[in-house]
Design an enzyme around this catalytic site. Structure first.
Site, PDB file in Angstrom:
ATOM      1  NE  ARG A 140      -3.545   2.684   1.120  1.00  0.00           N
ATOM      2  CZ  ARG A 140      -4.367   3.169   2.046  1.00  0.00           C
ATOM      3  NH1 ARG A 140      -4.757   2.406   3.033  1.00  0.00           N
ATOM      4  NH2 ARG A 140      -4.814   4.403   1.959  1.00  0.00           N
ATOM      5  NE  ARG A 169      -7.342   3.256  -1.612  1.00  0.00           N
ATOM      6  CZ  ARG A 169      -7.481   4.061  -0.576  1.00  0.00           C
ATOM      7  NH1 ARG A 169      -7.796   3.573   0.578  1.00  0.00           N
ATOM      8  NH2 ARG A 169      -7.326   5.349  -0.711  1.00  0.00           N
ATOM      9  CG  ASP A 183      -8.231   1.231   2.895  1.00  0.00           C
ATOM     10  OD1 ASP A 183      -7.706   2.338   2.750  1.00  0.00           O
ATOM     11  OD2 ASP A 183      -9.089   0.996   3.766  1.00  0.00           O
TER      12      ASP A 183
END
Ligand code: GSY
Length: 165
Positions: free
Chosen positions: A82, A91, A94
């Site tokens: 990330r 991403r 998360d």
């Protein structure tokens, strides 16, 4: 020992693989993943010109304090690549801490309950699947359920996470 609820999402690369690896890595130290939800494919919220997400929720039992659990979560995000560049951007994974027992706090690094969870169907649909007793049903009923599609049942995902084909 406390129960915490986490929300996980991925919209880059091998999305399912990132979620599976995140669940594996969250399970230690001093932390056990006790429940996982199904996986949902969800339309991006916030910044809408990005790939769709896979979202899920997990319950963990942990001996860690909220701050220690947050550090553990951030380390799992980091190991899985990330990079926090664009706000609300794509991403690999998360992980948000939604709830930690009955803890209520508003420190700069960690707010509990998560301040935006009640406004996001992609968080509440998987969360209420594993924890229907939590008081967020009315909040979910007030949200638009469009763009939240079942992608994979929890049992199939768990077999995959445990390495069972
Ligand atoms: O807040 C978590 C990251 N995120 C997501 C997400 O997980 N799912 C969807 N559907 N949209 C999102 N926008 C952001 S930012």
């Amino acid at each position: 020992m406390a129960t915490a609820y986490l929300s996980l999402g991925s919209n880059l690369g091998d999305r399912l693989g990132y979620l599976a690896e995140a669940i594996r890595r969250l399970g230690a130290p001093h932390t056990r993943v006790t429940q996982v939800s199904s996986i949902y494919e969800t339309a991006p919220w916030g910044k809408t010109d990005q790939p769709s997400f896979l979202n899920m929720a997990a319950a963990v039992e942990t001996d860690l304090t909220p701050d220690e659990l947050l550090r553990h979560i951030l380390s799992v995000e980091q190991v899985l690549g990330r990079v926090r560049t664009v706000r609300w951007g794509p991403r690999t994974v998360d992980i948000d801490m939604l709830l930690y027992g009955d803890e209520r706090r508003a420190t700069p690094d960690l707010q509990l309950p998560h301040p935006r969870m009640a406004n996001r169907a992609f968080v509440l649909v998987p969360l209420l699947e594993i924890a229907p007793h939590l008081p967020y049903r009315e909040a979910l009923d007030a949200l638009d359920p469009a763009g939240i599609d079942l992608f994979m049942g929890a049992e199939v995902f768990q077999n995959r996470t445990n390495g069972v084909q």
